[in-house]
Design a protein around this motif. Structure first.
Motif, PDB file in Angstrom:
ATOM      1  N   ARG A  93      -4.434  -9.644 -17.689  1.00  0.00           N
ATOM      2  CA  ARG A  93      -5.678  -9.894 -16.054  1.00  0.00           C
ATOM      3  C   ARG A  93      -4.446  -8.815 -16.088  1.00  0.00           C
ATOM      4  O   ARG A  93      -3.174  -8.667 -15.397  1.00  0.00           O
ATOM      5  N   THR A  94      -5.126  -7.457 -15.401  1.00  0.00           N
ATOM      6  CA  THR A  94      -4.691  -6.695 -14.712  1.00  0.00           C
ATOM      7  C   THR A  94      -4.812  -6.530 -12.640  1.00  0.00           C
ATOM      8  O   THR A  94      -6.100  -6.691 -12.853  1.00  0.00           O
ATOM      9  N   PHE A  95      -4.227  -6.699 -12.168  1.00  0.00           N
ATOM     10  CA  PHE A  95      -4.773  -6.956 -10.256  1.00  0.00           C
ATOM     11  C   PHE A  95      -4.245  -5.445  -9.799  1.00  0.00           C
ATOM     12  O   PHE A  95      -3.424  -4.752 -10.491  1.00  0.00           O
ATOM     13  N   LYS A  96      -4.986  -4.732  -9.732  1.00  0.00           N
ATOM     14  CA  LYS A  96      -4.928  -3.770  -8.960  1.00  0.00           C
ATOM     15  C   LYS A  96      -4.187  -4.008  -7.070  1.00  0.00           C
ATOM     16  O   LYS A  96      -4.759  -4.703  -6.564  1.00  0.00           O
ATOM     17  N   ARG A  97      -2.930  -2.741  -6.652  1.00  0.00           N
ATOM     18  CA  ARG A  97      -2.161  -3.012  -5.308  1.00  0.00           C
ATOM     19  C   ARG A  97      -2.853  -3.001  -4.708  1.00  0.00           C
ATOM     20  O   ARG A  97      -4.044  -1.684  -4.565  1.00  0.00           O
ATOM     21  N   PRO A  98      -3.089  -3.753  -3.169  1.00  0.00           N
ATOM     22  CA  PRO A  98      -3.777  -3.756  -1.894  1.00  0.00           C
ATOM     23  C   PRO A  98      -3.491  -2.198  -1.866  1.00  0.00           C
ATOM     24  O   PRO A  98      -2.576  -1.632  -1.982  1.00  0.00           O
ATOM     25  N   GLY A  99      -4.911  -1.491  -0.983  1.00  0.00           N
ATOM     26  CA  GLY A  99      -4.785   0.026  -0.554  1.00  0.00           C
ATOM     27  C   GLY A  99      -4.906   0.889  -1.456  1.00  0.00           C
ATOM     28  O   GLY A  99      -4.734   1.630  -1.049  1.00  0.00           O
ATOM     29  N   VAL A 100      -4.244   0.670  -2.897  1.00  0.00           N
ATOM     30  CA  VAL A 100      -4.313   1.926  -3.971  1.00  0.00           C
ATOM     31  C   VAL A 100      -5.926   2.128  -3.718  1.00  0.00           C
ATOM     32  O   VAL A 100      -5.851   4.052  -3.778  1.00  0.00           O
ATOM     33  N   ASP A 101      -7.293   1.936  -3.628  1.00  0.00           N
ATOM     34  CA  ASP A 101      -8.393   3.093  -3.537  1.00  0.00           C
ATOM     35  C   ASP A 101      -7.828   4.258  -2.350  1.00  0.00           C
ATOM     36  O   ASP A 101      -8.354   5.447  -2.898  1.00  0.00           O
ATOM     37  N   ASP A 102      -7.483   3.331  -1.059  1.00  0.00           N
ATOM     38  CA  ASP A 102      -7.756   4.428   0.013  1.00  0.00           C
ATOM     39  C   ASP A 102      -6.438   5.630  -0.229  1.00  0.00           C
ATOM     40  O   ASP A 102      -6.450   6.570   0.304  1.00  0.00           O
ATOM     41  N   PHE A 103      -5.756   5.045  -1.190  1.00  0.00           N
ATOM     42  CA  PHE A 103      -3.516   6.124  -1.569  1.00  0.00           C
ATOM     43  C   PHE A 103      -4.215   6.681  -2.367  1.00  0.00           C
ATOM     44  O   PHE A 103      -4.151   7.843  -1.491  1.00  0.00           O
ATOM     45  N   LEU A 104      -5.385   6.626  -3.427  1.00  0.00           N
ATOM     46  CA  LEU A 104      -5.485   7.515  -4.406  1.00  0.00           C
ATOM     47  C   LEU A 104      -6.556   8.614  -3.454  1.00  0.00           C
ATOM     48  O   LEU A 104      -6.195   9.951  -3.363  1.00  0.00           O
ATOM     49  N   LYS A 143       4.333  -7.851  -6.990  1.00  0.00           N
ATOM     50  CA  LYS A 143       4.238  -8.381  -8.126  1.00  0.00           C
ATOM     51  C   LYS A 143       3.257  -9.107  -8.012  1.00  0.00           C
ATOM     52  O   LYS A 143       2.961 -10.914  -7.667  1.00  0.00           O
ATOM     53  N   CYS A 144       1.827  -8.875  -7.034  1.00  0.00           N
ATOM     54  CA  CYS A 144       0.609  -9.572  -6.681  1.00  0.00           C
ATOM     55  C   CYS A 144       0.905 -10.470  -5.342  1.00  0.00           C
ATOM     56  O   CYS A 144      -0.360 -11.247  -5.383  1.00  0.00           O
ATOM     57  N   GLU A 145       1.770  -9.864  -4.613  1.00  0.00           N
ATOM     58  CA  GLU A 145       1.995 -10.291  -3.181  1.00  0.00           C
ATOM     59  C   GLU A 145       0.326  -9.666  -2.672  1.00  0.00           C
ATOM     60  O   GLU A 145       0.013  -8.813  -2.452  1.00  0.00           O
ATOM     61  N   ALA A 146       0.024 -10.750  -1.672  1.00  0.00           N
ATOM     62  CA  ALA A 146      -1.627 -10.532  -1.115  1.00  0.00           C
ATOM     63  C   ALA A 146      -1.982 -10.176  -0.453  1.00  0.00           C
ATOM     64  O   ALA A 146      -2.556  -9.072   0.112  1.00  0.00           O
ATOM     65  N   ASP A 147      -0.893  -9.696   0.342  1.00  0.00           N
ATOM     66  CA  ASP A 147       0.005  -8.956   2.061  1.00  0.00           C
ATOM     67  C   ASP A 147       0.837  -7.848   1.974  1.00  0.00           C
ATOM     68  O   ASP A 147       1.444  -7.393   2.829  1.00  0.00           O
ATOM     69  N   ASP A 148       1.002  -7.002   0.700  1.00  0.00           N
ATOM     70  CA  ASP A 148       1.811  -5.858  -0.030  1.00  0.00           C
ATOM     71  C   ASP A 148       0.985  -4.470   1.268  1.00  0.00           C
ATOM     72  O   ASP A 148      -0.287  -4.375   1.127  1.00  0.00           O
ATOM     73  N   THR A 149       1.827  -3.634   2.312  1.00  0.00           N
ATOM     74  CA  THR A 149       1.434  -2.925   2.454  1.00  0.00           C
ATOM     75  C   THR A 149       2.016  -1.286   1.953  1.00  0.00           C
ATOM     76  O   THR A 149       2.227  -0.890   2.739  1.00  0.00           O
ATOM     77  N   ALA A 150       3.039  -1.238   1.101  1.00  0.00           N
ATOM     78  CA  ALA A 150       3.495  -0.620   0.682  1.00  0.00           C
ATOM     79  C   ALA A 150       3.139   0.644   0.229  1.00  0.00           C
ATOM     80  O   ALA A 150       3.476   1.410   0.991  1.00  0.00           O
ATOM     81  N   LEU A 151       1.962   1.019   0.031  1.00  0.00           N
ATOM     82  CA  LEU A 151       1.085   2.067  -0.564  1.00  0.00           C
ATOM     83  C   LEU A 151       0.691   2.392   0.686  1.00  0.00           C
ATOM     84  O   LEU A 151       0.613   3.550   1.124  1.00  0.00           O
ATOM     85  N   VAL A 152      -0.014   1.927   1.357  1.00  0.00           N
ATOM     86  CA  VAL A 152      -0.577   2.488   2.669  1.00  0.00           C
ATOM     87  C   VAL A 152       0.250   3.142   3.723  1.00  0.00           C
ATOM     88  O   VAL A 152       0.390   4.145   4.155  1.00  0.00           O
ATOM     89  N   ASP A 153       1.329   2.541   3.780  1.00  0.00           N
ATOM     90  CA  ASP A 153       3.107   2.569   4.687  1.00  0.00           C
ATOM     91  C   ASP A 153       3.183   4.109   4.345  1.00  0.00           C
ATOM     92  O   ASP A 153       3.731   4.716   5.315  1.00  0.00           O
ATOM     93  N   LEU A 154       3.116   4.387   3.070  1.00  0.00           N
ATOM     94  CA  LEU A 154       4.069   5.022   2.289  1.00  0.00           C
ATOM     95  C   LEU A 154       3.103   7.322   3.009  1.00  0.00           C
ATOM     96  O   LEU A 154       3.224   7.894   2.688  1.00  0.00           O
ATOM     97  N   ILE A 155       1.927   7.177   3.284  1.00  0.00           N
ATOM     98  CA  ILE A 155       0.820   7.798   2.953  1.00  0.00           C
ATOM     99  C   ILE A 155       1.041   8.644   4.497  1.00  0.00           C
ATOM    100  O   ILE A 155       1.069  10.600   4.201  1.00  0.00           O
TER     101      ILE A 155
END
Length: 362
Positions: free
Chosen positions: A199-210, A297-309
């Protein structure tokens, strides 16, 4: 009874016993002759028997060909072994160009021209030298040809499939920066379990990031996975077509047992390339272009992508002449957090400068 009568009776009994086979005596007057093996026949058998084995020295000479044959055999084996050892060491220690340069004189010595002005003895010497150097020169040429073809064949598996992995930028986009993104542990995470498989999971915030950064960057996905994995994943991940190009394993460089991203083959200005990955420094050959990100690693509270914007948007808007010194100034820090701290410090200084006399308090 008279003697004559007794004799007749005895004679008749003997005659009757001779007619009865059961009473036939084994002793006869003329017994059958047994076959006799004569001495002449024994002599013929001994003459037709195989000759005695030769002495050890004679047998060894007949089997091996004598001392000269053994010497030539071992000399040939030693020459072949020495040649293979020399070729192996040269392959390990020198490049193809270095060997070509070092053996140029040896190969030229096999083509000695014999001038007419030389004496007979000098001509003989020149011909003898040319003949003696012909075999080594031909072997060196054979080695160079084999190594060149082998390296070209291996390069097809280790080098990126092209010197230009991406088409040329449009002339109106020469100022645009290129944002290279990894897939695994950066934009998504693939997990396998026995009860449900992969199974493949999207990272939180990936849609907004892209979607947000597609306004400022040329976005590329660069993965070390096979196209059969990358293409369907990107199709599902990028529903709004924010990713312009996707590169898979064939575009990587295989080195030391790993597939590395080689940004020098992207056909883009290296001063305008940023590579974002959860394993950036371990997967890229150009660390000066890397933007390290916390692996996901599938952490639900991850914000790394959004923080990098904010940092990436700032770079795209201000367009530094070379992004590499900018990234070097963040070395050893979390870029997203450090950028926020620097932004706050910059705002504080700007406010101080706006105050009366603020220009003098530095």
């Amino acid at each position: 009874m008279s003697i004559v009568t007794r004799s007749r009776r005895i004679f008749s009994i003997v005659l009757k016993s001779n007619k009865n086979p059961r009473l036939y005596s084994s002793v006869t007057a003329n017994p059958p002759k047994e076959p006799i093996i004569s001495s002449s026949i024994l002599g013929d058998q001994s003459a037709s028997s195989p000759p005695p084995p030769p002495p050890p020295e004679t047998a060894a000479a007949t089997k091996g060909g004598g001392p000269l044959s053994s010497f030539l055999k071992y000399s040939l084996a030693a020459a072949v072994t020495g040649g293979l050892a020399t070729a192996g060491y040269a392959t390990y220690a020198y490049s193809l160009e270095e060997i070509d340069e070092k053996t140029r004189g040896l190969r030229a010595s096999a083509n000695v021209s014999v001038g007419d002005d030389l004496s007979s003895f000098e001509k003989f010497q020149a011909m003898l030298k040319s003949t003696a150097m012909t075999v080594p020169a031909k072997l060196v040429e054979l080695y160079l040809d084999l190594r060149a073809s082998t390296e070209e064949h291996v390069r097809g598996f280790t080098e990126p499939l092209s010197e230009k992995l991406l088409p040329d930028l449009h002339p109106q986009e020469q100022h645009v920066f290129t944002l290279v993104l990894d897939l695994n542990e950066t934009l998504l995470y693939s997990d396998w379990k026995r009860d449900r498989g992969w199974r493949t999971f999207k990272r939180p915030g990936v849609d907004d990031f892209l979607e947000h950064l597609a306004q400022f960057y040329e976005i590329i996905v660069y993965s070390d996975q096979q196209p059969m994995y990358v293409d369907p994943i990107v199709d599902r991940l990028d529903g709004k077509h924010c990713i312009r190009y996707r590169l898979s394993r064939a575009a990587t460089r295989y080195q030391d047992g790993k597939h590395y991203r080689d940004l020098s083959k992207l056909n883009r200005d290296p001063s305008r390339i940023l590579y974002v990955s959860g394993n950036a420094l371990e997967s890229c050959l150009q660390p000066e272009n890397c933007v390290p990100l916390k692996p996901w690693k599938c952490e639900a509270d991850d914000t790394a992508l959004v923080d990098l914007i904010p940092f990436l948007e700032y770079v795209a808007r201000n367009r530094p002449a070379d992004i590499r010194p900018v990234l070097a100034s963040y070395h050893g820090h979390d870029i997203a957090k450090e950028f926020i701290e620097r932004s706050k410090e910059h705002q504080r200084r700007m406010q101080e400068q706006k105050r009366p006399g603020g220009l003098w308090r530095r």
